[in-house]
Design an enzyme around this catalytic site. Sequence first.
Site: not given
Length: 539
Positions: A194, A221, A278, A370, A398-399
Amino acid sequence: MWWGSLRLLLLLAAAVAAAAEPASTLTGPSRPVTVTLREDRGHAVDLPDTDPRVQRRATGWAPEQIAVALSAAPTSAWVSWITGEFQMGGTVKPLDPGTVASVVRYGLAADSLVRQATGDALVYSQLYPFEGLQNYTSGIIHHVRLQGLEPATKYYYQCGDPALPGAMSAVHAFRTMPAVGPRSYPGRIAVVGDLGLTYNTTSTVDHMASNRPDLVLLLGDVSYANLYLTNGTGADCYSCAFGKSTPIHETYQPRWDYWGRYMEAVTSGTPMVVVEGNHEIEEQIGNKTFAAYRSRFAFPSTESGSFSPFYYSFDAGGIHFVMLGAYADYGRSGEQYRWLEKDLAKVDRSVTPWLVAGWHAPWYTTYKAHYREVECMRVAMEELLYSHGLDIAFTGHVHAYERSNRVFNYTLDPCGAVHISVGDGGNREKMATTHADEPGHCPEPRAKPNAFIGGFCAFNFTSGPAAGRFCWDRQPDYSAYRESSFGHGILEVKNETHALWRWHRNQDMYGSAGDEIYIVREPHRCLHKHNSTRPTHGR
């Protein structure tokens, strides 16, 4: 008297050394830990297109966005780059990929590039059939595979078209992976997810580069181009800002070019492998998806027999990596599952003792964001991976950061895998801080089924401390350590049984670690258990 004092000092020194030694999975599951960090999100805004680090510096047909990627074995590698300028507008005309040749000259010295390889070129477009939206067509993207390389060897290279003036790059260098075998391993493997392209991203990349990795795993991501409208207007949350006013989820594809330019300092010298997330879906005309992801990166798909950019495998020393697609068909009757069965069946653990997997969305996350979102994927694939002795699973999405104890089917298992989520490399979306086990924060039972698979998978637990509920009422036993922080991880495999994992937070000093543990394989303990659980379905 002096001997007693000396002995006391030696004992104290030994105690300090023992306390400083990282924990080990050999001691069994650790008690769940939650670290609360008061981190200032700071400059969580994207680098603007005026930043010199993302602007086009190449002129004419000179290469830019140069990147090295791994092939399936250490004897080959991919070199990718872009020539020419992208176009944005209501009407765009794609460049002709045949205009510029795809050539890499390489050798063992910067002044002796005596070998040459050629490859393929392509152009992709992102088109929207709606009035007022801007369309995009890329520069010419080149992918060249170098073969016949020596493992663990530094190679120098130039890429471009030697027949055109000013169309060759400067000389770059990269090192191939160690030879496949149980006694050779990459020195340091960086793991990040991410990433995005914010000022926090630059901190993550700077910290990561300071650790001098031999390989980078990017777990989806990438550019977050889909947080933008085609006119270049962006937001932290697309659905919140634009979802009700746009006929399709738009993207601003130049963000991909900005990302490639910024990352070139790393990717031109350190091999990087990527798996989709995603934010790479990027729907466009004709329901086409993943155009940028498919086109911009090179994958060892053909070499590993998957023939798909969404899942593939490769060897690096004594490690066999499988990269899996959370956004491709993962059902037991699908192509990905059948490929995974065949791929794992060919793995010889006496040659590659370590089995490491990577994909985007985690199976074991305790954050509300999530939570159990890809339960269908876990249900489909976990048993197969467990039966082949998966050691470590890396994910993002998941951040926040989280590391599990060894786990299988939500149960502590000394032969299960350690799951590690590294889902905030610095992107501009909201950091995950709320846990599903906090009072009032358990989400409704819902799992997003894969687009290829109907049905529902995320039911209430039927056994254990959370029986009859969708969430635990405390941090689950399988969750060993969690914290909301930006950063990257470093995996150092020491030998056939021991690997050191470190989580490096951006707010810490360079070289320091927020979480570290020795992950220890116990093949003598687990081989029989793994073989006895090997599934027979899906064949």
